[in-house]
Structure formats: structure tokens, C-alpha cells
Design a protein around this motif. Structure first.
Motif, PDB file in Angstrom:
ATOM      1  N   TRP A  67      51.986  56.727  73.766  1.00 19.10           N
ATOM      2  CA  TRP A  67      53.074  55.907  74.301  1.00 19.10           C
ATOM      3  C   TRP A  67      52.575  54.550  74.767  1.00 19.10           C
ATOM      4  CZ3 TRP A  67      57.716  56.748  72.926  1.00 19.10           C
ATOM      5  CH2 TRP A  67      58.171  58.043  72.700  1.00 19.10           C
ATOM      6  N   VAL A  68      51.402  54.528  75.407  1.00 19.93           N
ATOM      7  CA  VAL A  68      50.829  53.260  75.871  1.00 19.93           C
ATOM      8  C   VAL A  68      50.517  52.354  74.681  1.00 19.93           C
ATOM      9  CG1 VAL A  68      48.816  52.213  76.994  1.00 19.93           C
ATOM     10  CG2 VAL A  68      49.919  54.206  78.014  1.00 19.93           C
ATOM     11  N   LEU A  69      49.888  52.915  73.658  1.00 19.20           N
ATOM     12  CA  LEU A  69      49.537  52.119  72.478  1.00 19.20           C
ATOM     13  C   LEU A  69      50.769  51.645  71.729  1.00 19.20           C
ATOM     14  CD1 LEU A  69      46.464  54.087  71.102  1.00 19.20           C
ATOM     15  CD2 LEU A  69      46.469  51.857  72.213  1.00 19.20           C
ATOM     16  N   LEU A  70      51.788  52.485  71.654  1.00 19.06           N
ATOM     17  CA  LEU A  70      53.020  52.100  70.980  1.00 19.06           C
ATOM     18  C   LEU A  70      53.697  50.937  71.712  1.00 19.06           C
ATOM     19  CD1 LEU A  70      54.955  52.706  68.660  1.00 19.06           C
ATOM     20  CD2 LEU A  70      56.098  54.352  70.147  1.00 19.06           C
ATOM     21  N   ALA A  71      53.797  51.042  73.027  1.00 18.39           N
ATOM     22  CA  ALA A  71      54.412  49.961  73.810  1.00 18.39           C
ATOM     23  C   ALA A  71      53.579  48.685  73.715  1.00 18.39           C
ATOM     24  CB  ALA A  71      54.560  50.402  75.265  1.00 18.39           C
ATOM     25  N   LEU A  72      52.262  48.811  73.815  1.00 21.12           N
ATOM     26  CA  LEU A  72      51.380  47.656  73.709  1.00 21.12           C
ATOM     27  C   LEU A  72      51.525  46.995  72.344  1.00 21.12           C
ATOM     28  CD1 LEU A  72      49.096  46.013  75.087  1.00 21.12           C
ATOM     29  CD2 LEU A  72      47.487  47.594  74.022  1.00 21.12           C
ATOM     30  N   GLY A  73      51.603  47.796  71.309  1.00 24.46           N
ATOM     31  CA  GLY A  73      51.752  47.255  69.955  1.00 24.46           C
ATOM     32  C   GLY A  73      53.055  46.502  69.765  1.00 24.46           C
ATOM     33  N   VAL A  74      54.138  47.029  70.308  1.00 24.73           N
ATOM     34  CA  VAL A  74      55.434  46.356  70.186  1.00 24.73           C
ATOM     35  C   VAL A  74      55.401  45.017  70.928  1.00 24.73           C
ATOM     36  CG1 VAL A  74      57.864  46.506  70.856  1.00 24.73           C
ATOM     37  CG2 VAL A  74      56.751  48.456  69.769  1.00 24.73           C
ATOM     38  N   VAL A  75      54.805  44.985  72.110  1.00 24.98           N
ATOM     39  CA  VAL A  75      54.699  43.735  72.864  1.00 24.98           C
ATOM     40  C   VAL A  75      53.810  42.747  72.113  1.00 24.98           C
ATOM     41  CG1 VAL A  75      53.848  42.707  75.015  1.00 24.98           C
ATOM     42  CG2 VAL A  75      55.167  44.817  75.079  1.00 24.98           C
ATOM     43  N   GLU A  76      52.724  43.231  71.519  1.00 26.38           N
ATOM     44  CA  GLU A  76      51.844  42.350  70.739  1.00 26.38           C
ATOM     45  C   GLU A  76      52.568  41.769  69.538  1.00 26.38           C
ATOM     46  OE1 GLU A  76      47.421  44.192  71.588  1.00 26.38           O
ATOM     47  OE2 GLU A  76      48.678  45.139  70.076  1.00 26.38           O
ATOM     48  N   LEU A  77      53.370  42.567  68.868  1.00 23.49           N
ATOM     49  CA  LEU A  77      54.124  42.066  67.719  1.00 23.49           C
ATOM     50  C   LEU A  77      55.106  40.979  68.135  1.00 23.49           C
ATOM     51  CD1 LEU A  77      54.836  45.405  65.813  1.00 23.49           C
ATOM     52  CD2 LEU A  77      53.225  43.610  65.172  1.00 23.49           C
ATOM     53  N   ALA A  78      55.814  41.205  69.237  1.00 21.33           N
ATOM     54  CA  ALA A  78      56.768  40.202  69.719  1.00 21.33           C
ATOM     55  C   ALA A  78      56.054  38.924  70.153  1.00 21.33           C
ATOM     56  CB  ALA A  78      57.585  40.778  70.871  1.00 21.33           C
ATOM     57  N   ALA A  79      54.941  39.070  70.852  1.00 20.62           N
ATOM     58  CA  ALA A  79      54.187  37.898  71.310  1.00 20.62           C
ATOM     59  C   ALA A  79      53.606  37.119  70.132  1.00 20.62           C
ATOM     60  CB  ALA A  79      53.079  38.319  72.265  1.00 20.62           C
ATOM     61  N   ALA A  80      53.149  37.820  69.112  1.00 19.50           N
ATOM     62  CA  ALA A  80      52.582  37.143  67.941  1.00 19.50           C
ATOM     63  C   ALA A  80      53.649  36.317  67.226  1.00 19.50           C
ATOM     64  CB  ALA A  80      51.970  38.158  66.986  1.00 19.50           C
ATOM     65  N   ALA A  81      54.831  36.901  67.057  1.00 26.96           N
ATOM     66  CA  ALA A  81      55.914  36.172  66.390  1.00 26.96           C
ATOM     67  C   ALA A  81      56.328  34.950  67.207  1.00 26.96           C
ATOM     68  CB  ALA A  81      57.100  37.108  66.166  1.00 26.96           C
ATOM     69  N   ALA A  82      56.425  35.106  68.506  1.00 26.08           N
ATOM     70  CA  ALA A  82      56.815  33.983  69.362  1.00 26.08           C
ATOM     71  C   ALA A  82      55.713  32.933  69.447  1.00 26.08           C
ATOM     72  CB  ALA A  82      57.175  34.492  70.753  1.00 26.08           C
ATOM     73  N   LEU A  83      54.455  33.358  69.407  1.00 30.05           N
ATOM     74  CA  LEU A  83      53.336  32.420  69.447  1.00 30.05           C
ATOM     75  C   LEU A  83      53.321  31.552  68.195  1.00 30.05           C
ATOM     76  CD1 LEU A  83      50.855  31.529  71.071  1.00 30.05           C
ATOM     77  CD2 LEU A  83      49.547  33.275  69.869  1.00 30.05           C
ATOM     78  N   LEU A  84      53.667  32.128  67.063  1.00 31.94           N
ATOM     79  CA  LEU A  84      53.746  31.339  65.836  1.00 31.94           C
ATOM     80  C   LEU A  84      54.831  30.271  65.922  1.00 31.94           C
ATOM     81  CD1 LEU A  84      53.214  34.023  63.056  1.00 31.94           C
ATOM     82  CD2 LEU A  84      51.733  32.089  63.584  1.00 31.94           C
ATOM     83  N   ARG A  85      55.886  30.559  66.679  1.00 36.84           N
ATOM     84  CA  ARG A  85      56.971  29.591  66.859  1.00 36.84           C
ATOM     85  C   ARG A  85      56.671  28.600  67.981  1.00 36.84           C
ATOM     86  NH1 ARG A  85      59.940  34.301  66.347  1.00 36.84           N
ATOM     87  NH2 ARG A  85      60.412  34.281  68.558  1.00 36.84           N
ATOM     88  N   GLY A  86      55.604  28.842  68.755  1.00 34.32           N
ATOM     89  CA  GLY A  86      55.206  27.906  69.797  1.00 34.32           C
ATOM     90  C   GLY A  86      55.815  28.163  71.157  1.00 34.32           C
ATOM     91  N   ALA A  87      56.326  29.356  71.407  1.00 40.30           N
ATOM     92  CA  ALA A  87      56.927  29.670  72.709  1.00 40.30           C
ATOM     93  C   ALA A  87      55.852  29.690  73.795  1.00 40.30           C
ATOM     94  CB  ALA A  87      57.643  31.011  72.647  1.00 40.30           C
ATOM     95  N   GLY A  88      56.154  29.048  74.919  1.00 37.11           N
ATOM     96  CA  GLY A  88      55.203  28.984  76.016  1.00 37.11           C
ATOM     97  C   GLY A  88      54.924  30.334  76.642  1.00 37.11           C
ATOM     98  N   TRP A  89      55.953  31.169  76.789  1.00 35.17           N
ATOM     99  CA  TRP A  89      55.767  32.491  77.391  1.00 35.17           C
ATOM    100  C   TRP A  89      54.868  33.356  76.527  1.00 35.17           C
ATOM    101  CZ3 TRP A  89      57.005  36.811  74.672  1.00 35.17           C
ATOM    102  CH2 TRP A  89      57.912  36.676  73.620  1.00 35.17           C
ATOM    103  N   ALA A  90      54.886  33.109  75.218  1.00 38.23           N
ATOM    104  CA  ALA A  90      54.081  33.933  74.303  1.00 38.23           C
ATOM    105  C   ALA A  90      52.595  33.720  74.531  1.00 38.23           C
ATOM    106  CB  ALA A  90      54.454  33.619  72.862  1.00 38.23           C
ATOM    107  N   ARG A  91      52.211  32.522  74.968  1.00 38.21           N
ATOM    108  CA  ARG A  91      50.799  32.279  75.248  1.00 38.21           C
ATOM    109  C   ARG A  91      50.323  33.146  76.407  1.00 38.21           C
ATOM    110  NH1 ARG A  91      52.411  26.659  74.609  1.00 38.21           N
ATOM    111  NH2 ARG A  91      52.071  26.313  76.820  1.00 38.21           N
ATOM    112  N   VAL A  92      51.140  33.236  77.440  1.00 42.10           N
ATOM    113  CA  VAL A  92      50.786  34.056  78.599  1.00 42.10           C
ATOM    114  C   VAL A  92      50.726  35.524  78.204  1.00 42.10           C
ATOM    115  CG1 VAL A  92      51.523  34.790  80.893  1.00 42.10           C
ATOM    116  CG2 VAL A  92      51.777  32.401  80.218  1.00 42.10           C
ATOM    117  N   VAL A  93      51.750  35.989  77.507  1.00 41.34           N
ATOM    118  CA  VAL A  93      51.800  37.398  77.104  1.00 41.34           C
ATOM    119  C   VAL A  93      50.668  37.716  76.135  1.00 41.34           C
ATOM    120  CG1 VAL A  93      53.190  39.138  75.908  1.00 41.34           C
ATOM    121  CG2 VAL A  93      54.270  37.598  77.543  1.00 41.34           C
TER     122      VAL A  93
END
Length: 139
Positions: A67-93
Motif C-alpha cells: 500500500w505504501v509503495l502503491l501510494a508513493l508511486g501514484v504521487v510520483e506519477l502525478a508529480a512527474a507529469a506536473a513537473l514536465l508542465r512546470g508546476a511549482g508545487w511539483a518541484r516540492v513534491v
């Protein structure tokens, strides 16, 4: 109306070739997210415990880590997509989840030394790239 049209407007951050490195870090974060989602799902399907060997015991309840790895993976996927778009919050996450992922890999050094070191190094590269040059991608 003569003069400079940009006078008084805030300047955009200067973009350099390091933007490519940050985007590569986002792709690596995406791959780590896929890896963690895969590991989480397989851990939930498998269940049980992991024990390295009799001398070096690593007792791990697989379903909880799943469960921990699944949740971490989902957050990483969302942060990676947002980081590619340049979102500031994605850098922190991205820094937080990559750092956490690297620290978690220390627990797996006994059971999976090569994989744990590889993920630890990738996590460190992601953190370095985002901290050092992440502002250049942002918008």
C-alpha cells in the motif's frame, strides 16, 4: 506610447540547457513511479513476508509495504507529469517523494542490494536536478 513594453513586468526565469536535465529527472521520477506502482500491486497480490536470510533478517510485511509503495508511486506519477508542465508545487513534491524513496531503499539494501542502490542513485539525481535547476522549467 514609446519605450520598452516590458518595463515594470516581472522577468521570466532564464532557461538554459539544464531544463533538459530537469525534464530527464521528471521522466526518471515517472519511471520510479511506475516501478513503485508495479511493486505495490505485486506486493498486494503476493502478500506474506520477506526475509533476507538467517544472518541478516529483514522482516517485512509485504501487504503494508504494498500500500505504501502503491501510494508513493501514484504521487510520483502525478508529480512527474506536473513537473514536465512546470508546476511549482511539483518541484516540492518531487523532491519529497524522491528523497523518501531513496531513504526507503536503505531498508532494502540487505535483500536487494543492486536494485536498492540503483533506485537510491536515481532518487538522488532527481533531487539534485530539481533542487538545482527546477526553477528553470517553472512557469
Amino acid at each position: 506610447m514609446t519605450g520598452d513594453l516590458t518595463a515594470g513586468e516581472p522577468r521570466a526565469p532564464r532557461r538554459t540547457r539544464w531544463v533538459v536535465v530537469v525534464r530527464l529527472a521528471a521522466v526518471l521520477l515517472f519511471l520510479l513511479g511506475c516501478w513503485n506502482v508495479w511493486d505495490g500491486i505485486s506486493a498486494l497480490a503476493r502478500g506474506g513476508f520477506v526475509v533476507a536470510d538467517a544472518d541478516r533478517v529483514l522482516l517485512l510485511e509485504v501487504t503494508k509495504w504494498g500500500w505504501v509503495l502503491l501510494a508513493l508511486g501514484v504521487v510520483e506519477l502525478a508529480a512527474a507529469a506536473a513537473l514536465l508542465r512546470g508546476a511549482g508545487w511539483a518541484r516540492v513534491v518531487a523532491v519529497l517523494v524522491a528523497g523518501f524513496n531513496g531513504i526507503v531503499q536503505l531498508a532494502f539494501l540487505v535483500a536487494y542490494p543492486v536494485g536498492a542502490v540503483l533506485i537510491l542513485v536515481l532518487s538522488a539525481l532527481i533531487v539534485w536536478a530539481v533542487v538545482r535547476h527546477g526553477h528553470e522549467v517553472g512557469g
